[in-house]
Scaffold this motif. Structure first.
Motif, mmCIF file in Angstrom:
data_model
loop_
_atom_site.group_PDB
_atom_site.id
_atom_site.type_symbol
_atom_site.label_atom_id
_atom_site.label_comp_id
_atom_site.label_asym_id
_atom_site.label_seq_id
_atom_site.Cartn_x
_atom_site.Cartn_y
_atom_site.Cartn_z
ATOM 1 N N GLY A 222 0.826 -1.197 0.000
ATOM 2 C CA GLY A 222 0.000 0.000 0.000
ATOM 3 C C GLY A 222 0.859 1.245 0.000
ATOM 4 O O GLY A 222 2.079 1.186 0.176
ATOM 5 N N GLY B 213 -1.635 8.909 2.160
ATOM 6 C CA GLY B 213 -3.014 8.816 1.726
ATOM 7 C C GLY B 213 -3.284 9.702 0.527
ATOM 8 O O GLY B 213 -2.524 10.626 0.230
ATOM 9 N N VAL C 258 -7.685 6.406 -0.634
ATOM 10 C CA VAL C 258 -7.139 5.415 0.292
ATOM 11 C C VAL C 258 -6.387 6.133 1.400
ATOM 12 O O VAL C 258 -5.894 7.255 1.231
ATOM 13 C CB VAL C 258 -6.209 4.435 -0.441
ATOM 14 C CG1 VAL C 258 -6.980 3.628 -1.468
ATOM 15 C CG2 VAL C 258 -5.045 5.158 -1.092
ATOM 16 N N GLN D 284 -3.043 1.655 3.782
ATOM 17 C CA GLN D 284 -4.138 0.765 3.380
ATOM 18 C C GLN D 284 -3.670 -0.174 2.276
ATOM 19 O O GLN D 284 -2.998 0.226 1.338
ATOM 20 C CB GLN D 284 -5.331 1.599 2.894
ATOM 21 C CG GLN D 284 -6.520 0.764 2.457
ATOM 22 C CD GLN D 284 -7.691 1.625 2.020
ATOM 23 O OE1 GLN D 284 -7.794 2.789 2.425
ATOM 24 N NE2 GLN D 284 -8.558 1.073 1.193
ATOM 25 N N ASN D 285 -4.029 -1.464 2.411
ATOM 26 C CA ASN D 285 -3.600 -2.463 1.435
ATOM 27 C C ASN D 285 -4.318 -2.254 0.105
ATOM 28 O O ASN D 285 -5.540 -2.176 0.053
ATOM 29 C CB ASN D 285 -3.881 -3.876 1.951
ATOM 30 C CG ASN D 285 -3.052 -4.209 3.182
ATOM 31 O OD1 ASN D 285 -1.994 -3.628 3.397
ATOM 32 N ND2 ASN D 285 -3.521 -5.139 3.982
#
Length: 380
Positions: free
Chosen positions: A83, A87, A209, A213-214
């Motif tokens: 990930g 973000g 995302v 986060q994966n």
């Protein structure tokens, strides 16, 4: 007088009836004996035939070989959930499930539209700081010249020198902020850390995302491996690099032990053995595999077919040994203990000597003490 005559007649009639019954019974018995004698004269009574059995000559062995199978699971040599460190909004997903990618290939990108003007502003600030530093340098040079001529004070020189230092510090800070923005831009591109196969894609373009986060599940594209749990005593007999036999999808393959873990699984109390699968095999990750190990158990005994066993009382077992007699062989029951069973064969322990013969097929019509004939053909 009349009563006496009546009583005499009754006794005479009773006696006559009794004599008639006994006479009839005697005639019946005589007729039966006559019939039996007639049949005996006609032919002899048929004698039951002697049973024929298959014979096995036992051979006493010092040990027996046990083939044991331990189930494990196929897994990739490496597996990671990948990930973004930052973000943002996903603009591109460049791979799909099942794709094979090389190391360093871009996999996904984040929106960097907010970082571009931020970097431009920092570059403009840097240019202003460079100009301030150049002016401070010129001022300091003039202050040094005037100080030598006696037209400038030391305080003015110090002010010029400190102004140059502040400008240079501002330039360094601007460079650091620009480098930080460059790092953010670089981290907005997700790249493959090694040659991998994409296992799962958990995001799509346009999705926002969070940091960490994966988005993708990656499996090492190199040869897969199998992880099998073994009893500690059996695992201790193996060594790294040893060749072992694996069963995958009904086929047998040779593989080498990659690693033997030194600890025990707290749930199964077993040691994990990691085996590298042959290259080009192409197994399905998560599929089951069987590690086949042959173990020699030092235990005297002999092999016999399962059909030679007879179950006795309280879980006991026996075989039918053969004692030679002039007319064939007499059946003798011999108690045995079942040590190991392998399909249609059983490994037994008993008091029978080497070379003793037993009934290989023990039909229900054969019983201890019975005389039997041996089947023709090879025995043993």
């Amino acid at each position: 007088m009349t009563q006496s005559v009546t009583s005499t007649l009754r006794r005479v009639m009773t006696l006559g009836l009794t004599l008639a019954v006994f006479g009839g019974a005697g005639a019946t018995v005589y007729a039966g004996f006559a019939l039996i004698a007639a049949q005996g004269d006609a032919g002899a009574v048929a004698v039951a035939p002697v049973s024929t059995v298959e014979v096995l000559q036992i051979e006493i062995a010092d040990s027996y070989r046990v083939t044991r199978r331990f189930t494990g699971q196929i897994e990739a040599a490496a597996r990671i959930d990948l990930g973004f460190e930052l973000g943002g909004r996903v603009t591109e997903m460049l791979v799909d499930e099942g794709d094979i990618v090389a190391k360093g290939v871009p996999l996904a990108r984040l929106d960097t539209s907010a970082l571009v003007p931020q970097r431009a502003a920092l570059e403009a600030e840097l240019a202003a700081l460079v100009a301030d530093a150049e002016l401070a340098q010129l001022t300091l040079s003039r202050a040094d010249a005037l100080l030598e001529s006696g037209f400038r004070s030391v305080a003015a020189q110090d002010d010029a020198r400190l102004a140059l230092a502040r400008a240079q510090a501002g330039i360094a800070a601007a460079h650091a902020r620009i480098a930080g923005v460059d790092v953010q831009i670089a981290k907005s591109v997700l790249t493959a850390p090694f040659a991998a196969r994409i296992g799962a894609r958990l995001a799509d373009p346009g999705q926002t995302v969070a940091a960490g986060q994966n988005l993708l599940v990656l499996f090492d594209a190199g040869p897969a491996q199998a992880r099998v749990g073994l009893p500690p005593d059996l695992a201790a007999r193996l060594r790294v690099g040893q060749s072992v036999t694996l069963e995958i999808g009904g086929a047998t393959h040779q593989a080498r032990i990659r690693q033997i873990r030194p600890d025990l699984d707290p749930g199964t109390r077993s040691r994990s053995v990691v085996v590298t699968l042959p290259a080009g095999l192409g197994p399905v990750l998560g599929d089951t595999v069987a590690l086949v190990l042959a173990q020699v158990v030092p235990e005297p005994g002999f092999w016999a077919p399962l059909s030679a066993l007879r179950e006795g009382a309280r879980g006991s077992w026996s075989v039918m040994a053969l004692d030679p007699v002039p007319d064939g062989a007499r059946i003798v029951s011999a108690a045995v203990e079942v040590i190991h069973a392998d399909g249609a064969q059983v490994y037994l322990r008993g008091q029978l000597p080497a070379g003793a013969r037993i009934v290989a097929q023990a039909p229900d019509r054969v019983a201890p003490g019975q005389i039997v004939q041996l089947a023709a053909g090879p025995q043993g």
